[in-house]
Design an enzyme around this catalytic site. Structure first.
Site, PDB file in Angstrom:
ATOM      1  NE  ARG A 175      35.786   6.534  22.576  1.00 52.68           N
ATOM      2  CZ  ARG A 175      35.638   5.723  21.526  1.00 52.68           C
ATOM      3  NH1 ARG A 175      34.923   4.674  21.670  1.00 52.68           N
ATOM      4  NH2 ARG A 175      36.765   5.616  20.775  1.00 52.68           N
ATOM      5  CE  LYS A 186      36.770  19.008  42.757  1.00 53.82           C
ATOM      6  NZ  LYS A 186      37.511  20.115  43.597  1.00 53.82           N
ATOM      7  CD  GLU A 188      39.908  17.194  53.848  1.00 48.23           C
ATOM      8  OE1 GLU A 188      39.143  18.221  53.709  1.00 48.23           O
ATOM      9  OE2 GLU A 188      41.201  17.146  53.175  1.00 48.23           O
ATOM     10  CE  LYS A 219      33.330  16.096  48.000  1.00 46.79           C
ATOM     11  NZ  LYS A 219      34.570  15.827  48.011  1.00 46.79           N
ATOM     12  CD  GLU A 278      36.158  23.319  42.874  1.00 46.46           C
ATOM     13  OE1 GLU A 278      36.268  22.245  43.388  1.00 46.46           O
ATOM     14  OE2 GLU A 278      37.246  24.118  42.966  1.00 46.46           O
ATOM     15  NE  ARG A 321      33.147  19.277  44.104  1.00 48.41           N
ATOM     16  CZ  ARG A 321      33.077  17.962  43.874  1.00 48.41           C
ATOM     17  NH1 ARG A 321      32.016  17.701  42.583  1.00 48.41           N
ATOM     18  NH2 ARG A 321      33.548  16.807  44.236  1.00 48.41           N
ATOM     19  CG  ASN A 335      39.000  23.406  46.939  1.00 49.24           C
ATOM     20  OD1 ASN A 335      38.942  22.444  47.069  1.00 49.24           O
ATOM     21  ND2 ASN A 335      38.400  24.144  45.931  1.00 49.24           N
ATOM     22  CG  HIS A 383      42.122  22.054  50.338  1.00 48.70           C
ATOM     23  ND1 HIS A 383      41.230  22.029  51.316  1.00 48.70           N
ATOM     24  CD2 HIS A 383      42.222  20.753  49.990  1.00 48.70           C
ATOM     25  CE1 HIS A 383      40.910  20.621  51.434  1.00 48.70           C
ATOM     26  NE2 HIS A 383      41.531  19.898  50.910  1.00 48.70           N
ATOM     27  CG  HIS A 391      47.247  21.570  47.744  1.00 56.25           C
ATOM     28  ND1 HIS A 391      46.088  21.962  46.727  1.00 56.25           N
ATOM     29  CD2 HIS A 391      46.969  20.487  48.220  1.00 56.25           C
ATOM     30  CE1 HIS A 391      45.368  20.814  46.769  1.00 56.25           C
ATOM     31  NE2 HIS A 391      45.874  19.990  47.403  1.00 56.25           N
ATOM     32  CG  HIS A 422      45.308  16.238  51.458  1.00 62.71           C
ATOM     33  ND1 HIS A 422      45.856  17.349  50.686  1.00 62.71           N
ATOM     34  CD2 HIS A 422      44.267  16.238  51.600  1.00 62.71           C
ATOM     35  CE1 HIS A 422      44.582  17.717  50.270  1.00 62.71           C
ATOM     36  NE2 HIS A 422      43.603  17.107  50.770  1.00 62.71           N
TER      37      HIS A 422
HETATM   38  P1  NAD Z   1      45.764   6.850  51.116  1.00 63.14           P
HETATM   39  O1  NAD Z   1      44.709   6.346  50.110  1.00 63.14           O
HETATM   40  O2  NAD Z   1      47.205   6.778  50.773  1.00 63.14           O
HETATM   41  O3  NAD Z   1      45.541   6.209  52.539  1.00 63.14           O
HETATM   42  C1  NAD Z   1      46.487   6.174  53.506  1.00 63.14           C
HETATM   43  C2  NAD Z   1      47.072   5.086  54.089  1.00 63.14           C
HETATM   44  O4  NAD Z   1      46.355   4.512  54.715  1.00 63.14           O
HETATM   45  C3  NAD Z   1      47.745   4.180  53.107  1.00 63.14           C
HETATM   46  O5  NAD Z   1      49.101   3.758  53.433  1.00 63.14           O
HETATM   47  C4  NAD Z   1      46.547   3.093  52.888  1.00 63.14           C
HETATM   48  O6  NAD Z   1      47.392   2.018  52.382  1.00 63.14           O
HETATM   49  C5  NAD Z   1      46.419   2.976  54.459  1.00 63.14           C
HETATM   50  N1  NAD Z   1      45.047   2.492  54.615  1.00 63.14           N
HETATM   51  C6  NAD Z   1      43.901   2.942  53.898  1.00 63.14           C
HETATM   52  N2  NAD Z   1      42.986   2.297  54.613  1.00 63.14           N
HETATM   53  C7  NAD Z   1      43.259   1.642  55.675  1.00 63.14           C
HETATM   54  C8  NAD Z   1      42.792   0.840  56.760  1.00 63.14           C
HETATM   55  N3  NAD Z   1      41.474   0.755  56.932  1.00 63.14           N
HETATM   56  N4  NAD Z   1      43.688   0.463  57.763  1.00 63.14           N
HETATM   57  C9  NAD Z   1      44.835   0.683  57.805  1.00 63.14           C
HETATM   58  N5  NAD Z   1      45.426   1.086  56.639  1.00 63.14           N
HETATM   59  C10 NAD Z   1      44.685   1.768  55.891  1.00 63.14           C
HETATM   60  O7  NAD Z   1      45.423   8.440  51.589  1.00 63.14           O
HETATM   61  P2  NAD Z   1      44.157   9.161  51.842  1.00 63.14           P
HETATM   62  O8  NAD Z   1      44.339   9.935  52.825  1.00 63.14           O
HETATM   63  O9  NAD Z   1      42.778   8.035  52.257  1.00 63.14           O
HETATM   64  O10 NAD Z   1      43.651   9.941  50.528  1.00 63.14           O
HETATM   65  C11 NAD Z   1      44.732  10.771  49.991  1.00 63.14           C
HETATM   66  C12 NAD Z   1      44.478  11.116  48.574  1.00 63.14           C
HETATM   67  O11 NAD Z   1      43.105  11.528  48.412  1.00 63.14           O
HETATM   68  C13 NAD Z   1      45.347  12.292  47.895  1.00 63.14           C
HETATM   69  O12 NAD Z   1      45.678  11.660  46.637  1.00 63.14           O
HETATM   70  C14 NAD Z   1      44.452  13.443  47.738  1.00 63.14           C
HETATM   71  O13 NAD Z   1      44.806  14.113  46.451  1.00 63.14           O
HETATM   72  C15 NAD Z   1      43.064  12.845  47.327  1.00 63.14           C
HETATM   73  N6  NAD Z   1      41.988  13.397  47.540  1.00 63.14           N
HETATM   74  C16 NAD Z   1      40.863  13.461  46.816  1.00 63.14           C
HETATM   75  C17 NAD Z   1      39.793  13.996  46.905  1.00 63.14           C
HETATM   76  C18 NAD Z   1      38.608  14.050  45.956  1.00 63.14           C
HETATM   77  O14 NAD Z   1      37.646  14.909  45.997  1.00 63.14           O
HETATM   78  N7  NAD Z   1      38.691  13.111  44.810  1.00 63.14           N
HETATM   79  C19 NAD Z   1      39.477  14.596  48.067  1.00 63.14           C
HETATM   80  C20 NAD Z   1      40.499  14.629  48.991  1.00 63.14           C
HETATM   81  C21 NAD Z   1      41.694  14.048  48.765  1.00 63.14           C
HETATM   82  N1  GLY Z   2      37.833  17.739  47.842  1.00 64.72           N
HETATM   83  C1  GLY Z   2      37.026  19.038  47.218  1.00 64.72           C
HETATM   84  C2  GLY Z   2      35.764  18.479  46.536  1.00 64.72           C
HETATM   85  O1  GLY Z   2      35.672  17.560  46.269  1.00 64.72           O
HETATM   86  O2  GLY Z   2      35.347  19.335  45.699  1.00 64.72           O
END
Ligand code: NAD
Ligand code: GLY
Length: 364
Positions: free
Chosen positions: A121, A143, A185, A227, A237, A241, A245, A248, A252, A266
């Site tokens: 929990r 998030k 971003e 942020k 949001e 907030r 997006n 997005h 998306h 992305h």
């Molecule tokens: P990811 O975590 O898949 O990383 C991208 C690639 O880089 C992967 O292959 C990873 O292994 C590699 N990598 C990571 N760090 C590295 C480093 N220092 N050196 C070499 N390689 C490295 O992708 P991402 O772009 O970091 O994140 C995308 C995800 O984030 C999506 O699932 C998206 O939905 C999510 N997201 C969430 C939020 C939120 O607010 N929670 C906001 C934006 C995106």
């Molecule tokens: N990535 C959008 C948010 O965190 O609200």
């Protein structure tokens, strides 16, 4: 060189440490939150590059770090991997007073945050983002989510981390394409609410992407500050907030139409989506074409895609893109939500957009 930014959320406030020496101080910074065994969740790519020095730093501070290495890639944000991770965390023996650490990109951060939110929990977790996208966006704001067959990020909760450690040094191993995707971003923050920051990026963005650590730290810190302020004012949001997006809804749809594949990361989708949001704003007479052109020019100058034609492979049809937009989780009562612009630094949320104008922009 490091900076501390606070996300002010009352009793759930936390600090983001941004800099170049943050990794080596990880043990010292995490030790106030660590009790018992501390699982460090990472993916196979990050494990090969950064896990050993990170764990060493924790061990030097007396933390009983227990690495858990998962597969890299978006597929890991799934029920299957959530189950495996929860099982691994329970095997390590983390309890409700314990801490879990996410060391990786947005995939590891989102999955680990969700697991921490539901395990027993709710247990505490720390974000140690290793991609630019995760440093400026996903690690801040709480998030967390996994994907399902029906779409991305459809199962998740808000669960704020206890601390965020963003070390610009770890970005030196990131593939250029991933670095650029994260930069979309960064540019987003300028576009949505800070024209002066956008102007700074026009002069310094390429330097930050080219290995100038001081410029990179400044870009990450400024993005996190923006942020943090938005999240502090609108954690769940219900209003402002949503500005985060920007790009997005279009982005998306493009990601979905290209099968969430390697064709479009992305951040690349967000870059094209922001350019389309500017075009829609111009079409509706809300924004001057000079601002839209200027924004698009900057994306292209750093090497980001800025139009649907820039997406490799067959061009998705307007009908397909429109259908994906209609399924966007931000749609309410059948009406699409858009973040539009009155100029660079002046974004706003709206639902009142004629479908024809949207279709025209998708067809252009
Ligand atoms: P990811 O975590 O898949 O990383 C991208 C690639 O880089 C992967 O292959 C990873 O292994 C590699 N990598 C990571 N760090 C590295 C480093 N220092 N050196 C070499 N390689 C490295 O992708 P991402 O772009 O970091 O994140 C995308 C995800 O984030 C999506 O699932 C998206 O939905 C999510 N997201 C969430 C939020 C939120 O607010 N929670 C906001 C934006 C995106
Ligand atoms: N990535 C959008 C948010 O965190 O609200």
């Amino acid at each position: 060189m490091s900076e501390r930014i606070t996300v002010s959320l009352g009793a759930r406030s936390y600090d983001i440490h941004v800099g170049t020496s943050v990794f080596s101080r990880a043990g010292e910074l995490l030790s106030p939150f660590a009790r018992g065994p501390v699982p460090v969740i990472t993916d196979a790519n990050v494990a090969g590059l950064h896990l050993d020095p990170f764990v060493e730093s924790l061990k030097c501070a007396g933390i009983d770090a227990r690495p858990i290495v998962l597969d890299a890639g978006e597929g890991t944000k799934s029920f299957r991997w959530l189950e495996r991770l929860c099982s691994a965390l329970l095997t390590v023996g983390v309890d409700r007073g314990g801490l879990v650490v996410a060391l990786g990109g947005g995939v590891i951060g989102d999955l680990t945050g969700f697991a921490a939110a539901v395990l027993k929990r709710g247990i505490d977790f720390a974000q140690v983002p290793t991609t630019l996208l995760a440093q400026v966006d996903s690690s801040v704001g709480g998030k967390t989510a996994i994907n399902t067959a029906e779409g991305k990020n459809l199962v998740g909760v808000f669960h704020q981390p206890k601390i965020v450690l963003a070390d610009a040094g770890v970005l030196s191993t990131l593939p250029r394409r991933e670095l650029l995707a994260g930069y979309a971003e960064v540019a987003k923050y300028g576009a949505l609410g800070d024209a002066a920051f956008f102007e700074w990026l026009e002069t310094n963005g390429a330097k930050a992407l080219g290995g100038d650590e001081a410029a990179l730290v400044r870009a990450v810190a400024h993005s996190c500050r923006m942020k943090a302020d938005i999240v502090a004012r609108d954690e769940h949001e219900s209003g402002e907030r949503a500005l985060l997006n920007l790009g997005h809804t279009f982005g998306h749809a493009l990601e979905a139409a290209t099968g969430f594949s390697d064709r479009l990361l992305h951040g690349e989708g967000v870059a094209v989506g922001m350019a389309l949001a500017f075009q829609l704003s111009v079409k509706l007479g809300l924004c001057g074409s000079q601002d839209a052109d200027r924004f698009t020019r900057h994306l292209k100058a750093v090497g980001l895609p800025a139009s649907i034609a820039d997406v490799p492979g067959p061009r998705p049809s307007v009908d397909l893109l429109f259908e994906h937009m209609a399924h966007d989780k931000k749609a309410k009562d059948g009406q699409l939500t858009f973040i539009l612009l009155r100029g660079i630094g002046q974004a706003f949320v709206t639902r009142d957009i004629p479908n024809e104008a949207v279709r025209d922009v998708l067809a252009a």
